[in-house]
Design an enzyme around this catalytic site. Structure first.
Site, PDB file in Angstrom:
ATOM      1  N   HIS A 114      -6.881  -7.054  -5.182  1.00 53.82           N
ATOM      2  CA  HIS A 114      -7.100  -7.153  -6.726  1.00 53.82           C
ATOM      3  C   HIS A 114      -8.163  -7.755  -7.083  1.00 53.82           C
ATOM      4  O   HIS A 114      -8.643  -7.560  -8.325  1.00 53.82           O
ATOM      5  CB  HIS A 114      -5.782  -7.889  -7.434  1.00 53.82           C
ATOM      6  CG  HIS A 114      -5.847  -9.406  -7.082  1.00 53.82           C
ATOM      7  ND1 HIS A 114      -4.750  -9.912  -6.301  1.00 53.82           N
ATOM      8  CD2 HIS A 114      -6.425 -10.439  -7.648  1.00 53.82           C
ATOM      9  CE1 HIS A 114      -4.790 -11.284  -6.163  1.00 53.82           C
ATOM     10  NE2 HIS A 114      -5.760 -11.528  -7.244  1.00 53.82           N
ATOM     11  N   ASP A 154      -1.837  -5.748  -1.080  1.00 55.14           N
ATOM     12  CA  ASP A 154      -2.948  -6.453  -1.571  1.00 55.14           C
ATOM     13  C   ASP A 154      -4.129  -6.984  -0.745  1.00 55.14           C
ATOM     14  O   ASP A 154      -4.485  -8.195  -0.804  1.00 55.14           O
ATOM     15  CB  ASP A 154      -2.278  -7.749  -2.666  1.00 55.14           C
ATOM     16  CG  ASP A 154      -3.403  -8.368  -3.696  1.00 55.14           C
ATOM     17  OD1 ASP A 154      -4.280  -7.599  -3.705  1.00 55.14           O
ATOM     18  OD2 ASP A 154      -3.062  -9.348  -4.241  1.00 55.14           O
ATOM     19  N   SER A 233      -7.941 -16.330  -4.878  1.00 59.37           N
ATOM     20  CA  SER A 233      -7.421 -15.036  -4.461  1.00 59.37           C
ATOM     21  C   SER A 233      -8.581 -14.423  -3.196  1.00 59.37           C
ATOM     22  O   SER A 233      -9.586 -14.248  -3.501  1.00 59.37           O
ATOM     23  CB  SER A 233      -7.154 -13.797  -5.308  1.00 59.37           C
ATOM     24  OG  SER A 233      -5.961 -14.370  -5.747  1.00 59.37           O
TER      25      SER A 233
END
Length: 404
Positions: A114, A154, A233
């Site tokens: 993402h 992800d 992230s």
């Protein structure tokens, strides 16, 4: 970072954009349901059965104590800030920032999908970033190539030219050996603050969480209380010896801030994605085509099952690998202790040589250890007897039909 409202589950790096193979429900892939497909950047050849990646030369830290300062000193050079640019997007969505870490002297970098794609922003067909750059601890920033991404877990792989910057790969650990309560350190660039370190403990393992980038779930997420927030992230979660055990991926919070619960994608799952993306150019997941529910001792006693633990097949997708192998789903819906239970289906208790004690185990075994076109024995309990059914696994369909 892109502006945007943050819901109960917040993307920990950017507001733009799972290794599950079977659906426990329409959210998990054992049965059919709407889903985002794994995106492939290049390569269309047959996938290899899993190969081990070559050692990257990095060594665990000595000793058995937890020294956050030593982890920071020794691993900081291998952690990068990832800058993504989406030139064709609306102005407010053209930039994203996250973290990543170097995993090879060839220049491969692991990060979150993402961070470098539009997955998670509502796109049915996510796009990769137009331009990506990796910022190193010394302040230098170099271009990176987007090798590919895996929306189900992800995970994304970048590559920088080895002569563009000195590379300090970090060692990858074994997430299957992570223990609740052990200390961990998360590194990355929260809110663009590069080279940041937070510490905490492993709060739980084998958590099933929603993927931020697909309609599937991640079966083996690591839960941590180490603060993880926007910009973290894609960064590494280190154990006490400085080995990466997970990729920081998301927080679950009422406010969307770092006081919530943090989750990391287990590094064993990420290694599987890395291996396939680097060597084959794509990622494939085995597919059975069943929906399953947990069998507990209370349910087993109430409904006279011959075993106390297992994954009860609730339904089987027509013409799926599970259907062709003869797996049977339940026919009756019953209520017990506030739960609805599909009664009468096969109870999966073993896949190959691995024990299955609940529905998550079924997902875990197929997603972590098996590949499309493999034939594996499903041991089920049916009518009080054990039956072994050979199942030739399929590949998870890119477009899923309604749930069975």
């Amino acid at each position: 970072m892109r502006p945007g409202a943050v819901a109960a589950v917040a993307i920990a790096a950017a507001l733009v954009g799972g290794l599950l193979s079977v659906l426990i429900a329409d959210r998990t892939g054992l049965s059919d349901g709407d889903s985002t497909q794994t995106v492939v950047v290049s390569g269309d050849g047959a996938l290899p059965i899993e190969r081990r990646l070559p050692a990257n030369g990095a060594k665990p830290l000595p000793g058995n104590g937890f020294d956050a300062a030593a982890i920071y000193r020794s691993r900081g050079a291998g952690v990068v800030t990832v800058y993504s640019y989406f030139d064709q997007r609306p102005l407010s969505e053209r930039q994203a920032q996250g973290s990543g870490f170097v995993v090879s002297t060839r220049g491969e970098i692991l990060t979150s999908a993402h961070v470098v794609t539009t997955a998670g922003s509502g796109d049915d067909d996510p796009e990769g970033a137009t331009r990506v750059f990796a910022g190193f601890a010394d302040g230098d920033r170099v271009p990176a190539t987007l090798v590919g991404w895996d929306l189900y877990d992800d995970v994304a792989v970048l590559r920088v030219e080895p002569d563009a910057h000195s590379l300090r790969p970090v060692p990858l650990g074994d997430s299957s050996r992570v223990l609740v309560g052990e200390p961990v350190a998360a590194m990355g660039s929260p809110f663009g603050n590069e080279n940041s370190l937070t510490v905490g403990i492993v709060s739980a393992t084998q958590r099933s969480i929603d993927s931020l980038t697909s309609d599937y779930t991640v079966a083996d997420a690591i839960q941590t209380d180490a603060p993880i927030t926007h910009g973290n992230s894609g960064g590494p979660l280190f154990d006490a010896r400085g080995r990466v055990i997970g990729i920081n991926a998301q927080i679950r919070s009422e406010s969307g801030q770092a006081e919530g619960v943090g989750f990391a994608i287990p590094i064993n799952a990420a290694k599987r994605s890395l291996d396939q993306l680097v060597k084959a150019g794509r990622v494939a997941y085995a597919y059975v085509g069943v929906s399953a529910e947990d069998l507990t001792p209370t349910i087993a006693r109430r409904f006279d099952y011959a075993v106390e633990r297992g994954a009860v097949v609730a339904c089987v997708v027509p013409k799926s690998p599970g259907a062709k192998a003869g797996l049977r789903g339940g026919a009756e819906k019953r209520q017990l202790n506030g739960f609805e239970f599909r009664y009468g289906g096969d109870v999966v208790v073993q896949i190959g040589n691995r024990k299955v004690e609940d529905a998550d185990d079924l997902v875990r075994v197929v997603s972590e250890a098996l590949f499309p076109n493999q034939v594996v024995d499903f041991t089920v309990v049916r009518g009080g007897k054990r039956v072994v059914l050979p199942v030739r696994l399929g590949e998870r369909p890119k477009q899923l039909t309604p749930q069975c």
